[in-house]
Design an enzyme around this catalytic site. Structure first.
Site, PDB file in Angstrom:
ATOM      1  N   GLU A 194       0.877  -1.177   0.000  1.00  0.00           N
ATOM      2  CA  GLU A 194       0.000   0.000   0.000  1.00  0.00           C
ATOM      3  C   GLU A 194       0.910   1.221   0.000  1.00  0.00           C
ATOM      4  OE1 GLU A 194      -3.382   0.247   0.005  1.00  0.00           O
ATOM      5  OE2 GLU A 194      -3.744  -1.904  -0.057  1.00  0.00           O
ATOM      6  N   CYS A 228      -2.091   9.531   2.559  1.00  0.00           N
ATOM      7  CA  CYS A 228      -1.663   8.952   1.271  1.00  0.00           C
ATOM      8  C   CYS A 228      -2.630   9.276   0.141  1.00  0.00           C
ATOM      9  CB  CYS A 228      -1.502   7.440   1.410  1.00  0.00           C
ATOM     10  SG  CYS A 228      -2.996   6.637   2.022  1.00  0.00           S
TER      11      CYS A 228
HETATM   12  P1  NAD Z   1       8.169   4.639   5.024  1.00  0.00           P
HETATM   13  O1  NAD Z   1       8.210   3.814   3.796  1.00  0.00           O
HETATM   14  O2  NAD Z   1       9.323   5.534   5.287  1.00  0.00           O
HETATM   15  O3  NAD Z   1       8.050   3.711   6.329  1.00  0.00           O
HETATM   16  C1  NAD Z   1       7.064   2.720   6.458  1.00  0.00           C
HETATM   17  C2  NAD Z   1       7.585   1.596   7.321  1.00  0.00           C
HETATM   18  O4  NAD Z   1       8.723   1.030   6.692  1.00  0.00           O
HETATM   19  C3  NAD Z   1       8.026   2.007   8.728  1.00  0.00           C
HETATM   20  O5  NAD Z   1       7.554   1.057   9.643  1.00  0.00           O
HETATM   21  C4  NAD Z   1       9.532   2.030   8.648  1.00  0.00           C
HETATM   22  O6  NAD Z   1      10.157   1.680   9.855  1.00  0.00           O
HETATM   23  C5  NAD Z   1       9.829   0.989   7.585  1.00  0.00           C
HETATM   24  N1  NAD Z   1      11.044   1.289   6.831  1.00  0.00           N
HETATM   25  C6  NAD Z   1      11.560   2.517   6.541  1.00  0.00           C
HETATM   26  N2  NAD Z   1      12.693   2.399   5.827  1.00  0.00           N
HETATM   27  C7  NAD Z   1      12.897   1.076   5.652  1.00  0.00           C
HETATM   28  C8  NAD Z   1      13.906   0.326   4.990  1.00  0.00           C
HETATM   29  N3  NAD Z   1      14.919   0.909   4.375  1.00  0.00           N
HETATM   30  N4  NAD Z   1      13.796  -1.025   5.007  1.00  0.00           N
HETATM   31  C9  NAD Z   1      12.769  -1.642   5.637  1.00  0.00           C
HETATM   32  N5  NAD Z   1      11.791  -0.966   6.280  1.00  0.00           N
HETATM   33  C10 NAD Z   1      11.839   0.371   6.289  1.00  0.00           C
HETATM   34  O7  NAD Z   1       6.792   5.418   4.959  1.00  0.00           O
HETATM   35  P2  NAD Z   1       6.225   6.477   5.993  1.00  0.00           P
HETATM   36  O8  NAD Z   1       7.068   7.692   5.925  1.00  0.00           O
HETATM   37  O9  NAD Z   1       6.003   5.844   7.313  1.00  0.00           O
HETATM   38  O10 NAD Z   1       4.785   6.776   5.363  1.00  0.00           O
HETATM   39  C11 NAD Z   1       4.599   7.687   4.343  1.00  0.00           C
HETATM   40  C12 NAD Z   1       4.398   7.009   3.009  1.00  0.00           C
HETATM   41  O11 NAD Z   1       3.445   5.973   3.121  1.00  0.00           O
HETATM   42  C13 NAD Z   1       3.823   7.945   1.957  1.00  0.00           C
HETATM   43  O12 NAD Z   1       4.459   7.702   0.729  1.00  0.00           O
HETATM   44  C14 NAD Z   1       2.365   7.550   1.877  1.00  0.00           C
HETATM   45  O13 NAD Z   1       1.740   7.840   0.640  1.00  0.00           O
HETATM   46  C15 NAD Z   1       2.439   6.096   2.125  1.00  0.00           C
HETATM   47  N6  NAD Z   1       1.188   5.617   2.677  1.00  0.00           N
HETATM   48  C16 NAD Z   1       0.401   4.817   1.919  1.00  0.00           C
HETATM   49  C17 NAD Z   1      -0.813   4.391   2.424  1.00  0.00           C
HETATM   50  C18 NAD Z   1      -1.731   3.513   1.629  1.00  0.00           C
HETATM   51  O14 NAD Z   1      -2.694   3.017   2.210  1.00  0.00           O
HETATM   52  N7  NAD Z   1      -1.487   3.287   0.357  1.00  0.00           N
HETATM   53  C19 NAD Z   1      -1.213   4.781   3.695  1.00  0.00           C
HETATM   54  C20 NAD Z   1      -0.373   5.587   4.432  1.00  0.00           C
HETATM   55  C21 NAD Z   1       0.826   6.001   3.923  1.00  0.00           C
END
Ligand code: NAD
Length: 442
Positions: A194, A228
């Site tokens: 997602e 998002c």
């Molecule tokens: P992110 O990708 O930075 O982090 C999400 C999760 O991934 C966290 O738990 C984090 O600890 C982990 N993570 C971060 N870097 C990682 C790595 N290198 N390897 C493995 N895991 C890692 O996202 P965010 O900043 O928490 O959220 C914002 C993003 O999420 C935006 O792009 C938004 O559009 C998207 N989002 C999508 C939805 C949806 O339903 N489609 C909902 C909410 C947010």
């Protein structure tokens, strides 16, 4: 270890979870406020109430959703009874983001449990108070070997991803989504991703501008734009632009007052890093409203930008903050040129009174989901699939689809023994014509 639970035990576990969440609702709301000043109203509407409703719905329907489903048999197999059996994948890893840190962690967890899986949830490290309350709630609701929360940041997520899972459900950025997909590929683990994208919001000359402004301001500045499916940029018919901007200004002021920094209804940016990123996107000469920032308070005002270049920094990546670029178009070709410049978005919105135009936009462009004459609200209907396409994600969930997401579906043919036609068996001599006739007839 195989940890299969029968439906009654899964239901019992979910009822317990519901009870624990209801008891801790105030603590959850406080945690969300402490993490980034999420307004309590938004926390109730988009996090706790949403989760409670999802839980109640799942508890009510779990038996129905898990039933063996008969399907019409194929005449080729006559006589047979055909059906689909759903079974849990097994061990599920859920990695959650920070922007709706309670809802986007618990909703997939509820469905994974309902479908009979063991779950490990890793909440986001950027919302530590919510992460702590998630840990507490899960510990009070489930046995350790059934559902666990493992807190931590990137390193923890990477360690978890290095293990073998039967299903991975990830919500977060496109960049990390690719890392997750690569890790999953190592063991051919199925995934739901997602992700996000640049969500267009199109307004044509027939739209009700005042109402459009109200609904866009709500969808864009809720959670300080860190949603998002928030509109990322406005594409408006050029003659309407100046008029529409005035409506936007009025609606922002109506919602958050003359100084949104003092409004209890306007959230903060999650951390300094994101604040700096957002500040770097604001070109002062293009600001037509807002633009104030306070890095110490992680505050960025609701900001309107008159954008005339798709090459600007603001128009490169998903904004994910309270900055709204307004771009004008002259004709439909320009709409298409702008949208096609970006990867397929998670959401698209169109404001119009012209049904044909709405239909054309909805069917011409590829995007996760969206609304005609509103923003964000498609998320709330459990009967609609929620998910992205292309770079905005793989798979979809909500309602029964969430249950199905976490279930492997086995197709079974139960063949009867009272008849065994000779046709399919060798020797095949003289059978080709009969075979062709049957296949043509089918
Ligand atoms: P992110 O990708 O930075 O982090 C999400 C999760 O991934 C966290 O738990 C984090 O600890 C982990 N993570 C971060 N870097 C990682 C790595 N290198 N390897 C493995 N895991 C890692 O996202 P965010 O900043 O928490 O959220 C914002 C993003 O999420 C935006 O792009 C938004 O559009 C998207 N989002 C999508 C939805 C949806 O339903 N489609 C909902 C909410 C947010």
């Amino acid at each position: 270890m195989n940890y299969k639970l029968n439906i009654s035990s899964r239901k019992e576990a979910l009822i317990k979870l519901l009870d624990v969440i209801i008891k801790h609702e105030n603590e959850i709301i406080q945690a969300l406020y402490d993490d980034f000043k999420k307004p309590p109203f938004e926390s109730i509407a988009t996090e706790t109430s949403y989760v409670i409703s999802e839980l109640k719905d799942t508890i009510k329907n779990i038996r129905k959703w898990s039933k063996i489903r008969r399907v019409f048999p194929s005449v080729l197999n006559f006589p047979s009874t055909d059906y689909i059996v759903k079974e849990p994948y097994g061990k599920v890893l859920i990695i959650a983001p920070w922007n709706y840190p309670f809802q986007l962690a618990i909703c997939p967890l509820v469905s994974a449990v309902a479908a009979g899986n063991q779950v490990v949830l890793k909440p986001s490290e950027l919302t530590p108070k919510t992460s702590a309350i998630l840990l507490k709630i899960v510990e009070k609701s489930f046995q350790h070997q059934h559902v666990r929360v493992i807190e931590g940041g990137v390193e923890t997520a990477q360690k978890l991803l290095a293990q073998r899972w039967d299903y991975i459900f990830f919500t977060g950025s496109v960049a990390v989504g690719k890392i997750v997909a690569k890790a999953a590929a190592e063991h051919l683990t199925p995934v739901t991703l997602e992700l996000g994208g640049k969500n267009p919001c199109i307004i044509d000359e027939t739209a009700n501008l005042k109402l459009a402004a109200r609904r866009i301001v709500w969808g864009k500045f809720m959670n300080a734009g860190q949603t998002c499916i928030a509109p990322d940029y406005i594409l408006i018919q050029e003659d309407m632009k100046s008029h529409f901007v005035e409506f936007l200004k009025t609606e922002i002021t109506k919602a958050y007052g003359k100084n949104p920094k003092k409004s209890p209804d306007f959230a903060r940016i999650v951390n300094e890093k994101n604040c700096i990123r957002l500040m770097s996107l604001i070109e002062p000469e293009k600001v037509i409203f807002g633009g104030e920032t306070d890095i110490e308070d992680h505050y960025i005002a609701p900001t309107l930008i008159e954008e005339n270049s798709l090459d600007s920094l603001l128009m490169q990546e998903e904004i994910f903050g309270p900055i709204l670029p307004i771009i004008s178009y002259r004709d439909e070709k320009e709409i298409s040129q702008t949208i096609s410049r970006y990867e397929k978005p998670l959401a698209l919105y169109v404001f119009t009174d012209d049904r044909k135009f709405a239909r054309k936009i909805v069917t011409t462009f590829t995007f996760g989901g969206g609304c005609v004459n509103d923003t964000v609200i498609h998320f709330t209907n459990k009967r609609l699939p929620f998910g992205g396409v292309g770079h905005s994600g793989i798979g979809a969930y909500h309602g029964q689809l969430s249950f199905d997401t976490f279930s492997h579906k086995k197709g079974i043919v139960k063949k009867a023994n009272w008849l065994d036609l000779d046709l399919r068996y060798a020797p095949y001599a003289n059978k080709i014509n009969i075979l062709k006739k049957i296949l043509n007839w089918l």
